[in-house]
Enzyme design. Structure first.
Site, PDB file in Angstrom:
ATOM      1  N   GLU B  95      44.163 110.091  35.213  1.00  0.00           N
ATOM      2  CA  GLU B  95      45.245 109.960  36.203  1.00  0.00           C
ATOM      3  C   GLU B  95      45.357 108.573  36.800  1.00  0.00           C
ATOM      4  O   GLU B  95      46.442 108.014  36.895  1.00  0.00           O
ATOM      5  CB  GLU B  95      45.055 110.967  37.348  1.00  0.00           C
ATOM      6  N   HIS B 164      43.139 123.708  43.433  1.00  0.00           N
ATOM      7  CA  HIS B 164      44.405 123.599  42.717  1.00  0.00           C
ATOM      8  C   HIS B 164      45.588 124.078  43.540  1.00  0.00           C
ATOM      9  O   HIS B 164      46.643 124.365  42.988  1.00  0.00           O
ATOM     10  CB  HIS B 164      44.343 124.414  41.417  1.00  0.00           C
TER      11      HIS B 164
END
Lengths: 373, 365
Positions: B95, B164
């Site tokens: 990322e 998440h």
């Protein structure tokens, strides 16, 4: 370093062939840059002048900082001039370049003037970023700063290289970082993607032996920074010799432009100042070490000796350049200290690009400021 | 057009959001053209990207699984097949690296769409979003623009637990130099994503995974290739006189459901869909409060320093304060990391009954 021969070239005047003292260490490369470099008188004088401007500019910044006219962070580049000037000599202005916070030298080689660089350091409206950026955030065409977060500029540089490849203009991106930054994880992520996608990116590690106050031996399990890219070919270069830097850069640029993907260059260099102006730079290294580099490997002295010893230029000529440089720096410093600070109306401008004017909250609810882009 | 027809949904009477996905193209071709089409949020986002990729060759998409996998949540389905490796790029799981690469590409003249598989993973890259993208135009005094879009699902999903499920509206909404949008329905998704891609500045698009499969009617105007929704304008989804409900993303649907229930008791809620988190459209909220005198904010994220907290502060600082008959109420996610067990998860984010309860409380009923 001695010259092999010289001959008269009808375009360039007398050109000189120099053999380079240090052969580059190679990683995953069959051969390296040529061991011979050609230098014309004109080139020599130009490199000398640019390096002197860079040196004097940084020393003037030191002065102004101690007078508290420059504030905040100020990371000086003196000692490393051969890197910036040598790299620029090996690429084109249409290529791209990004570096970290020790960026004044690169701002200069990428087209910034001494005046606008110094005025940015003193935070004036005539600064290259209108006083909004400061020492670490200077920009020019095809020069993406000036970046304050250690290592963040490396993925950015690979992104610029991706744009180069995408747009098919045969341009490349030089992406610089230091020995300290070389241990950042995002750099290894970038190595992976740049190699996978064959991005035209020259990764250059300016190894000046110290990441702030931490020597390379104390920071890196492997100090062979040119090998740290593993699957990416690399070379280690004498960063104090401008011809070595230039030839290595040309070699690396050819590698990229031929579509082979990224390449890593480690430039072994040295900074005379501490990490920044708040670091005297002697608690983690000895004065003797600094003095030794200054006397034996100073990049400007090395070029000067080379030119004088081979009658490429006269002592008077170089002295004249020194005088001109001194004047240019004084003039720029004068501008930088007298130019007014940015107007308060500019406070909220340029938050966005190409945006209609918007209102920005001030320090309290009654203060409504205006932002134009 | 085939993707349009493949998103055609059957709507049973009375159900607000009935999702029946069929993939039989032949069936849809025989139905012919509708003036109001049912489009899922997923397909709306897909169409928006498809149209913008076609319109401007500088636009490209990168992220994990966006190409050959058709997108982790199938939002980029079909795009790689149509546009190829150059424009739709699968990245390794890096990322920080690929977000930085996307920002660099934007600086050098391209218009990247950087997908985070969920915004939870954007935390790894948040330095590139804030320090490299958001602040650069200002630091360079306008010399260096960063026309980039960061998009992906945000907030709670179903059963994916604490790491998440975080909502990043407040985190990104905090930072000058960023624009942050949060679409609710398909029209929002199309219009806001297109605006984001056409914007010359960094835009964070906070989608919602639970909304991807939900179908909404989209008007013909909303389906046109140049349909954009201005960033920074909220929309009144439902007018009302008694109380203002302000929300964003999935919670807008919850507010409308609550409003439907309350209407039966004679309470008319005005429901505002923020659409944009930053810049916040305070004027629309203020105009509504002037009318209703009661304000409730509804969000999925945590209460402290959240979207509702900001709205409270702004209302107090502005002219609408004098029109409030009661303090502003915030309905938010519970102040805990998201648990896993269904009963716990269901009770961690606002339910319709929580909104109804808060409305009645603020109206002293």
């Amino acid at each position: 370093i001695y010259h092999l021969e010289h001959r008269r070239d009808h375009v360039n005047g007398i050109i000189f062939f120099f053999s380079l003292s240090k052969k580059c260490d190679l990683h995953k490369l069959e051969e390296g840059p040529p061991v011979q470099a050609v230098l014309t008188r004109e080139e020599g004088l130009q490199y000398y002048r640019t390096m002197q401007i860079m040196r004097r500019m940084e020393l003037k910044a030191d002065q102004l900082y101690k007078q508290k006219i420059i504030r905040g962070f100020c990371h000086l580049y003196d000692g490393q001039e051969a890197c910036a000037v040598g790299i620029e000599a090996g690429i084109n202005l249409t290529d791209h370049l990004i570096t970290a916070y020790r960026a004044h030298g690169y701002t200069l080689t990428r087209g910034g003037t001494v005046r606008e660089i110094m005025a940015e350091l003193t935070g004036r409206r005539g600064g290259i970023a209108k006083g909004k950026g400061g020492s670490m955030h200077m920009y020019a065409k095809n020069f993406y700063g000036g970046n304050g977060i250690v290592g963040a500029q490396v993925p950015l540089g690979a992104g610029v290289a991706l744009a180069c490849k995408y747009q098919g203009k045969n341009e490349l991106c030089v992406c610089l970082y230091g020995d300290g930054a070389a241990n950042q994880g995002q750099i290894f992520e970038t190595y992976n993607m740049a190699s996978l996608w064959k991005l035209p990116c020259i990764f250059i590690c300016e190894n000046n032996r110290y990441g702030m106050g931490t020597s390379v031996e104390r920071a890196a399990a492997s100090t062979d920074y040119y090998k740290r890219g593993d699957f990416i070919p690399g070379l280690r270069v004498d960063g104090m010799d401008i011809l070595c830097v230039r030839e290595a850069t040309k070699f690396a640029a050819d590698h990229c432009r031929s579509g082979k993907g990224p390449i890593i260059m480690e430039l072994q260099t040295y900074r005379y100042h501490g990490h920044s102006m708040s670091d005297p730079g002697i608690s983690y290294r000895t004065r003797e070490e600094i003095q030794e580099v200054r006397s034996k490997s100073d990049p400007i002295s090395m070029l000067k000796d080379r030119m004088l010893n081979n009658n490429m230029a006269s002592v008077e000529e170089l002295k004249e350049i020194d005088v001109e440089v001194r004047k240019e720096i004084e003039d720029a410093a004068q501008f930088a200290t007298t130019d007014p600070e940015p107007p308060l109306e500019d406070l909220c401008n340029h938050i966005f690009h190409n945006e209609p004017p918007l209102e920005v909250r001030g320090t309290n609810p009654w203060v409504k400021l205006k932002s134009v882009s | 057009m085939s993707s349009l027809f493949s998103s055609l949904k059957m709507m049973t009477k009375g159900a607000m959001r009935c999702v029946l996905i069929t993939n039989h193209l032949k069936f849809f071709e025989t139905i012919g053209n509708f003036q109001l089409l049912q489009v899922t949020v997923r397909d709306a986002l897909n169409q928006a990207m498809d149209e913008e990729l076609e319109r401007d060759e500088r636009v490209f998409l990168l992220g994990e699984e966006v190409a050959q996998y058709d997108g982790a949540y199938k939002v980029s389905r079909g795009l790689w097949k149509k546009y190829g490796d150059k424009r739709i790029i699968d990245t390794p799981i890096s990322e920080m690296g690929f977000a930085g690469i996307a920002v660099g590409a934007a600086m050098a003249g391209l218009r990247p769409i950087c997908e985070f598989m969920t915004f939870n993973f954007s935390m790894q890259a948040i330095d590139q979003v804030i320090n490299s993208a958001a602040k650069t135009c200002y630091m360079s005094a306008g010399l260096q623009a960063v026309p980039i879009v960061f998009r992906g699902p945000n907030g709670a999903s179903a059963g994916v637990a604490a790491q998440h499920s975080q909502c990043f509206a407040a985190w990104y909404g905090h930072c000058p130099g960023l624009k942050v949008v949060s679409p609710w329905n398909s029209e929002d998704a199309r219009g806001l994503l297109k605006s984001a891609i056409r914007d010359d500045n960094p835009v964070v698009v906070l989608e919602n995974e639970l909304m991807y499969g939900v179908a909404f009617e989209v008007s013909e105007q909303g389906l046109s290739k140049d349909f954009t929704i201005p960033i920074g304008k909220a929309k009144v989804e439902r007018p009302g006189n008694h109380v203002t409900l302000v929300s964003h993303s999935r919670m807008v649907g919850h507010c409308l459901d609550a409003a439907a229930v309350l209407a039966k008791e004679g309470i008319e809620c005005e429901v505002i869909n923020l659409r944009t988190i930053r810049p916040l459209d305070v004027e629309t909220i203020e105009a509504s409060v002037v009318k209703t005198n009661h304000l409730i904010t509804v969000e999925g994220g945590w209460p402290q320093f959240g979207v509702g907290a900001e709205i409270c502060a702004r209302i107090m600082e502005g002219p609408a304060f004098n029109y409030l008959d009661a303090p502003v109420i915030r309905v938010t996610g519970v102040d805990i990391p998201m648990p896993y067990a269904k009963i716990l998860e269901d009770n961690s984010t606002p339910q319709i009954k929580d909104i109804i309860f808060s409305v009645k409380k603020t109206l002293n009923m």
